[in-house]
Design a protein around this motif. Sequence first.
Motif, PDB file in Angstrom:
ATOM      1  N   ASP A 126      -7.171  -0.760 -15.930  1.00  0.00           N
ATOM      2  CA  ASP A 126      -7.278  -1.494 -14.670  1.00  0.00           C
ATOM      3  C   ASP A 126      -5.916  -2.110 -14.377  1.00  0.00           C
ATOM      4  O   ASP A 126      -5.475  -3.005 -15.100  1.00  0.00           O
ATOM      5  N   THR A 145      -8.481   2.409 -12.563  1.00  0.00           N
ATOM      6  CA  THR A 145      -8.434   1.640 -11.320  1.00  0.00           C
ATOM      7  C   THR A 145      -7.001   1.195 -11.089  1.00  0.00           C
ATOM      8  O   THR A 145      -6.403   0.543 -11.947  1.00  0.00           O
ATOM      9  N   LYS A 147      -4.785  -0.810  -8.289  1.00  0.00           N
ATOM     10  CA  LYS A 147      -4.821  -1.648  -7.089  1.00  0.00           C
ATOM     11  C   LYS A 147      -3.420  -2.088  -6.688  1.00  0.00           C
ATOM     12  O   LYS A 147      -2.483  -2.005  -7.472  1.00  0.00           O
ATOM     13  N   ASN A 164     -10.208   5.177  -9.135  1.00  0.00           N
ATOM     14  CA  ASN A 164     -10.287   4.251  -8.006  1.00  0.00           C
ATOM     15  C   ASN A 164      -8.877   3.770  -7.715  1.00  0.00           C
ATOM     16  O   ASN A 164      -8.219   3.235  -8.591  1.00  0.00           O
ATOM     17  N   LEU A 186     -10.015   2.451  -2.540  1.00  0.00           N
ATOM     18  CA  LEU A 186     -10.443   1.055  -2.560  1.00  0.00           C
ATOM     19  C   LEU A 186     -10.148   0.338  -1.261  1.00  0.00           C
ATOM     20  O   LEU A 186     -10.901  -0.505  -0.829  1.00  0.00           O
TER      21      LEU A 186
END
Length: 199
Positions: A126, A145, A147, A164, A186
Motif C-alpha cells: 500500500d 494499492t 495512491k 488499485n 481509485l
Amino acid sequence: MKTKIFSAITMLAVVFGLTTTTYASTIKDDTYTVLNDKGAINKIEVHGNVELFVSDASTDQVKVYNKYYSESALVQNKNGVLRITSYKNEKLVVWVSANDLREISAYDNAEVKSFGNVSKIEFAIDLHDSASAKLNLDAFTADVTVKDNAKAVLTGTANQLNLNRDIESNVKSNNFSAAHRTENKLSFAADFNQELIGM
C-alpha cells in the motif's frame, strides 16, 4: 645474525598486516546495527525518508544502517507491526528479513525494494504520497494499492493480482505475470490533475 634480524622484521610485518586487516573488517561490520529483539513481523509501516529492503528468511531480523542510535529515527515493533520512521535529510537504510511478512504500507518519500524473490501466499503493498516500490514477487494473491503520486514496479508472478491505483502510468507491471488480474481506478481527479500538469 642478519638472517635472524631479517626474519624477525618479516614476521612483525606479517603480524602487523594481519592485525590491520582484522581491524578493518571489524569497522566494516560496525556500519549497521542488528535488532534481534523485535519479535515476529507480519506488517511493516514506513514513514519519511527511509529506504527499506525486504527479503524472505526462516527467522525475523532487522538491520539498521546509518548509525541508527545516533540518528533521530524510530524502529518499533508492536503486535507484529514494525514501524520505521525517519525524517532526516539522509536516507535511513533498513533491511528486514522476515518469515511471515504479509503487508507493507509506505508513506512520504519512502522506498521499498525486495532483496531477492519475496515468496508469499498472500501479500499486500500500500503506497501513499510519493513513496515507491520495486518488488519481485511470487505470491498466490498480491494486493497492490498505489495512491497519490506513489509509484510501483512489479516483477514476478501471482495467481491473483488485485491492482488499485490513482494514476495508471505510476504502476509498471509489464514483467509481472498473473493468471487472474483485477484493476480498479481509485480517483479520476488524479488523472485530471496529471493532465493539467502535463499541459
